[in-house]
Write an enzyme that holds these catalytic residues in place. Sequence first.
Site, PDB file in Angstrom:
ATOM      1  N   HIS A 158       0.841  -1.186   0.177  1.00 22.48           N
ATOM      2  CA  HIS A 158       0.180   0.169  -0.040  1.00 22.48           C
ATOM      3  C   HIS A 158       0.833   1.261   0.046  1.00 22.48           C
ATOM      4  CE1 HIS A 158      -3.322  -2.704   1.164  1.00 22.48           C
ATOM      5  NE2 HIS A 158      -4.214  -1.765   0.838  1.00 22.48           N
ATOM      6  N   ASN A 190       8.016  -4.551   3.739  1.00 18.58           N
ATOM      7  CA  ASN A 190       6.580  -4.109   3.615  1.00 18.58           C
ATOM      8  C   ASN A 190       6.059  -4.622   4.993  1.00 18.58           C
ATOM      9  OD1 ASN A 190       3.995  -3.299   2.715  1.00 18.58           O
ATOM     10  ND2 ASN A 190       3.719  -5.285   2.180  1.00 18.58           N
TER      11      ASN A 190
END
Length: 313
Positions: A158, A190
């Site tokens: 994201h 991440n």
Amino acid sequence: MKSFLMKNGVISAVGITAYLAGRFSERWKNSDESLSLFENLPAFPLVGTVSAAVPIPEEKSIEPYAKSGDNVAVRSAQIMKYGFPGLDNVRSFHDFVLSYDQRTRVAHWVFEHLTKDTIKKNKDITRTNCKFTEDRSVHEFFRSTNQDYKGSGFDRGHLAAAGNHRISQQHVDETFFLTNIAPQVGPGFNRDTWNDLEKYVRKLARIHKNVFVCTGPLFLPKKENDGKVYVKYQVLGQNHVAVPTHFFKIVVMENDNNELEMESYVLPNKEIENGTPLHVFQVPPETIERASGLLFFNRISRNKLKRINNKKV
């Protein structure tokens, strides 16, 4: 002869029009009237490709967006209060705004405005049923797909974090459109250091009145063994989704006295040793601007900031 005169007549007309337009533009640009007209306009672009994003998931119609009652234009103006970094394919979702790069299939940048309310725990919100979804508001030639990521070894990372948008389920769902996603190394990045940075930004939102966040990819050059400098990056899948070499995040905090502070980070898209402190990745905002070709928060004069990266300006 007639054809010759007609051609020359057209050329003359175009030339005269261009000359008059130039004269008018110069007079307008230098006039006090022009300045007074534009100086108080909201931070919304007057030109460029800007649209409310209406991605249509395969299993949904457009109705949930049309009937939500949210005023996307008003929310976009709030989010972009301090200026647009660029105007290429700007798309307004209900709680974030992004600029999409059709060449790389990832966003140029994503902008968010966080408050205590937007990040507050909400028992009615869940990520369990969220699905990564193609953004069908983007032409199929330029979209990324889930198939591009399949078996690549990269996470669908994201840019606008799902945890930043807890006002409604729809806001969380929209963060899973692939226009808000970029290939990220999973373990060590991440799922770890990048996640730590997202949590830190939410912590800032709990202690400040407003927090504005701009996030995006970078493709930085590297010197190779032949002594030359190259920009190299991997691409994924049939649509050649670009894997950024680095990611940036620039944060502006506004306190109750309307004082502003800025922090800016660049993290390499690779496994980072666990426990590495975030301040190690702080860089001057100008460094990110030069590398990205974008100007961030251009409606804020840097000398008006109280601190940059925790140092007094």
